[in-house]
Design a protein around this motif. Structure first.
Motif, mmCIF file in Angstrom:
data_model
loop_
_atom_site.group_PDB
_atom_site.id
_atom_site.type_symbol
_atom_site.label_atom_id
_atom_site.label_comp_id
_atom_site.label_asym_id
_atom_site.label_seq_id
_atom_site.Cartn_x
_atom_site.Cartn_y
_atom_site.Cartn_z
ATOM 1 N N LEU A 196 66.560 60.843 36.278
ATOM 2 C CA LEU A 196 66.128 60.328 37.578
ATOM 3 C C LEU A 196 64.900 61.056 38.081
ATOM 4 N N VAL A 197 64.051 60.332 38.805
ATOM 5 C CA VAL A 197 62.940 60.939 39.534
ATOM 6 C C VAL A 197 63.521 61.518 40.820
ATOM 7 N N GLU A 198 63.354 62.827 41.011
ATOM 8 C CA GLU A 198 64.019 63.516 42.113
ATOM 9 C C GLU A 198 63.013 64.226 43.009
ATOM 10 N N GLU A 199 63.496 64.604 44.194
ATOM 11 C CA GLU A 199 62.732 65.454 45.101
ATOM 12 C C GLU A 199 63.314 66.862 45.045
ATOM 13 N N MET A 200 62.419 67.860 45.096
ATOM 14 C CA MET A 200 62.873 69.242 45.079
ATOM 15 C C MET A 200 61.866 70.101 45.831
ATOM 16 N N PRO A 201 62.244 71.331 46.237
ATOM 17 C CA PRO A 201 61.303 72.208 46.949
ATOM 18 C C PRO A 201 60.088 72.516 46.099
ATOM 19 N N ALA A 202 59.082 73.094 46.745
ATOM 20 C CA ALA A 202 57.818 73.409 46.079
ATOM 21 C C ALA A 202 58.056 74.190 44.790
ATOM 22 N N LEU A 203 57.350 73.768 43.735
ATOM 23 C CA LEU A 203 57.501 74.393 42.434
ATOM 24 C C LEU A 203 56.882 75.784 42.421
ATOM 25 N N VAL A 204 57.501 76.694 41.713
ATOM 26 C CA VAL A 204 56.921 78.012 41.472
ATOM 27 C C VAL A 204 56.694 78.125 39.965
ATOM 28 N N GLY A 205 55.466 78.047 39.566
ATOM 29 C CA GLY A 205 55.127 78.106 38.155
ATOM 30 C C GLY A 205 54.426 79.409 37.825
ATOM 31 N N SER A 206 53.755 79.444 36.700
ATOM 32 C CA SER A 206 53.037 80.642 36.280
ATOM 33 C C SER A 206 51.889 80.240 35.378
ATOM 34 N N VAL A 207 50.901 81.097 35.337
ATOM 35 C CA VAL A 207 49.738 80.939 34.471
ATOM 36 C C VAL A 207 49.737 82.093 33.488
ATOM 37 N N GLN A 208 49.667 81.769 32.215
ATOM 38 C CA GLN A 208 49.637 82.791 31.171
ATOM 39 C C GLN A 208 48.197 83.038 30.742
ATOM 40 N N ALA A 209 47.845 84.310 30.573
ATOM 41 C CA ALA A 209 46.476 84.657 30.190
ATOM 42 C C ALA A 209 46.487 85.989 29.455
ATOM 43 N N THR A 210 45.337 86.368 28.940
ATOM 44 C CA THR A 210 45.146 87.682 28.338
ATOM 45 C C THR A 210 44.000 88.376 29.064
ATOM 46 N N GLY A 211 43.954 89.691 28.957
ATOM 47 C CA GLY A 211 42.902 90.418 29.657
ATOM 48 C C GLY A 211 42.766 91.837 29.137
ATOM 49 N N THR A 212 41.827 92.578 29.721
ATOM 50 C CA THR A 212 41.578 93.964 29.347
ATOM 51 C C THR A 212 41.518 94.825 30.599
ATOM 52 N N ILE A 213 41.890 96.084 30.439
ATOM 53 C CA ILE A 213 41.863 97.044 31.539
ATOM 54 C C ILE A 213 40.428 97.538 31.731
ATOM 55 N N ALA A 214 40.021 97.654 32.998
ATOM 56 C CA ALA A 214 38.698 98.184 33.339
ATOM 57 C C ALA A 214 38.844 99.145 34.508
ATOM 58 N N GLY A 267 51.498 74.112 48.941
ATOM 59 C CA GLY A 267 52.168 73.651 50.140
ATOM 60 C C GLY A 267 53.156 74.639 50.720
ATOM 61 N N GLY A 268 53.520 75.664 49.913
ATOM 62 C CA GLY A 268 54.433 76.682 50.427
ATOM 63 C C GLY A 268 55.771 76.101 50.827
ATOM 64 N N ASP A 269 56.115 76.233 52.110
ATOM 65 C CA ASP A 269 57.387 75.730 52.629
ATOM 66 C C ASP A 269 57.256 74.323 53.190
ATOM 67 N N GLY A 270 56.242 73.592 52.798
ATOM 68 C CA GLY A 270 55.985 72.261 53.328
ATOM 69 C C GLY A 270 56.939 71.233 52.747
ATOM 70 N N PRO A 271 56.533 69.933 52.687
ATOM 71 C CA PRO A 271 57.409 68.876 52.217
ATOM 72 C C PRO A 271 57.823 69.068 50.764
ATOM 73 N N THR A 272 58.954 68.449 50.421
ATOM 74 C CA THR A 272 59.427 68.520 49.048
ATOM 75 C C THR A 272 58.536 67.689 48.142
ATOM 76 N N LEU A 273 58.649 67.952 46.842
ATOM 77 C CA LEU A 273 57.806 67.290 45.852
ATOM 78 C C LEU A 273 58.643 66.322 45.023
ATOM 79 N N LEU A 274 57.981 65.252 44.560
ATOM 80 C CA LEU A 274 58.600 64.302 43.640
ATOM 81 C C LEU A 274 58.335 64.803 42.229
ATOM 82 N N VAL A 275 59.394 65.045 41.443
ATOM 83 C CA VAL A 275 59.227 65.671 40.140
ATOM 84 C C VAL A 275 59.982 64.908 39.067
ATOM 85 N N VAL A 276 59.490 65.068 37.828
ATOM 86 C CA VAL A 276 60.171 64.555 36.640
ATOM 87 C C VAL A 276 60.151 65.661 35.592
ATOM 88 N N PRO A 277 61.050 65.624 34.604
ATOM 89 C CA PRO A 277 60.980 66.614 33.515
ATOM 90 C C PRO A 277 59.667 66.484 32.755
#
Length: 414
Positions: free
Chosen positions: A90-108, A326-336
């Motif tokens: 089902l297409v559902e509504e749920m609170p704001a998504l918390v995702g992540s971004v993967q990256a690489t880097g170097t110390i400076a 959106g933070g604590d704003g309206p819920t989002l329409l999501v699918v897998p």
């Protein structure tokens, strides 16, 4: 692979053929209205304006004016759905998504916490109190002793001006002695003579042959071009100091994910030098230019380094937490995420219409996270989409749409 696709196509075609009898029933004809034309029951590009049979004796299927299905709609017999492994969600509504971004880097090293020690007068370094790169220093600590004729002369001029000012009967003829004292003191400060040396000069009334070079801040010596006995010019670097209590992690973030990163977001780094240990920091700045070669943007992350475990140029894997704007704003329409067929410029899902019917639907996607993806346009809450075996149905849908376009003229007639 070719044999598997042939079998899947044959299964779908047979399923369509099994539904032919229901489509040609009198009740179905009354419900759907006028017949536009008749199509081949096996999906071949052959149509007829009147009822007929194919070479195997199967009746051609009518296409009705009322309730005609959109191009690309696929029908699969209920018994075949389990065979193909079709699963829906089902297409559902749920609170704001918390995702992540993967990256690489170097110390400076933190550029804000670096200082250069110089002198404003020409002279000779006679002794070094700190003589090695890597030595820790503290603010006000003596680093070296400098002999500079200009500094010695400036101290003597100051003492002379003070002597003249103390004589109430002095007659300079061109200015007040107090003005000379102020001018001489200003010259000492302009030559960057430390306040400690000026205070000593005022107490002892004796000019010093050597002037102490002191550390302007706490830190570690990261560069030391000066050696004992060398001649130095005004502005020439003697020491470079850096405060290593915090460092920068410069991460390379892919272009498609730069829009998800914001200053202030939490970031976590892991390094091969310290297995099992995580370093937590905060996104500080996103550099304004993109790399043409790698199509990545540099993101600066501030990391605490109180135990000095992080060394410059160390390689790190980075995770940046990217909550929905959106933070604590309206819920989002999501699918897998598995429901999305990503064609690069176009994203599609397969909408379950019921009764074994599936229709491709273009969607506009938003943020991703936790195995879900936001749908901003194209679906409604309560719709059901295919999440398993969708690539098989999509292949048949594309083939069916292509055949329908091939067998239709400009007016939409067969």
């Amino acid at each position: 692979m070719t044999r598997a696709r042939f079998l899947v196509g044959l299964a779908i075609a047979l399923a369509a053929a099994q539904a032919a009898q229901a489509e040609t029933s009198p009740q179905a004809s009354a419900d759907k209205g006028k017949v536009l034309y008749y199509r081949n029951p096996m999906g071949l590009p052959d149509t007829s304006p009147v009822p007929k049979k194919d070479g195997m004796g199967m009746d051609y299927l009518p296409v009705y004016a009322k309730g005609a299905e959109p191009a690309g709609t696929v029908r699969i017999a209920p018994g075949k759905l389990q065979t193909l492994g079709v699963r829906t969600a089902l297409v559902e509504e749920m609170p704001a998504l918390v995702g992540s971004v993967q990256a690489t880097g170097t110390i400076a090293l933190d550029e804000r916490r670096q200082v250069v020690v110089t002198t404003r007068a020409e002279g000779w370094v006679e002794t070094l109190a700190v003589a090695a790169t890597g030595d820790p220093v503290h603010r006000g600590q003596v680093l070296a002793q400098l002999y500079a004729p200009d500094l010695l002369t400036a101290e003597k001029e100051y003492l002379l001006a003070r002597s003249l000012a103390s004589d109430d009967h002095a007659d300079m003829g061109h200015g007040r002695p107090a003005d000379l004292v102020a001018a001489a003191l200003s010259r000492l400060k302009a030559l960057d003579i430390p306040a400690e040396e000026i205070a000593r000069l005022q107490r002892s009334s004796e000019a010093a042959r050597q002037i102490a070079i002191r550390a302007p801040a706490d830190g570690v010596v990261i560069d030391k071009p000066v050696v004992a006995g060398m001649r130095v010019a005004p502005g020439e670097p003697l020491y470079r100091l850096a405060d290593l209590s915090t460092v920068w992690l410069v991460a390379e973030v892919a272009e498609r994910e730069v829009g998800l990163v914001r200053p202030g977001q939490a970031a976590h780094a892991t390094l091969t030098a310290y297995p099992g240990r995580r370093f937590d920091g905060v996104v500080d700045f996103i550099y304004p230019a993109l790399s043409r070669e790698t199509r990545t943007a540099r993101v600066r992350i501030i990391l605490p380094n109180r135990d000095r475990a992080l060394l410059a140029d160390m390689y790190a894997s980075v995770t940046i937490e990217t909550p929905h704007p959106g933070g604590d704003g309206p819920t989002l329409l999501v699918v897998p995420e598995s429901a999305v067929l990503d064609g690069g410029a176009r994203q599609t899902v397969l909408l379950d219409l019921g009764d074994g019917r599936f229709q491709p639907r273009a969607v506009h996607l938003g943020v991703r996270g936790d195995g879900e993806v936001e749908v901003r346009d194209g679906l409604r809450k309560g719709d059901r989409v295919v999440v398993g075996a969708n690539f098989l149905i999509d292949a048949e849908s594309n083939l069916k749409a292509a055949l329908q376009a091939f067998t239709s003229n400009k007016e939409g007639q067969p």
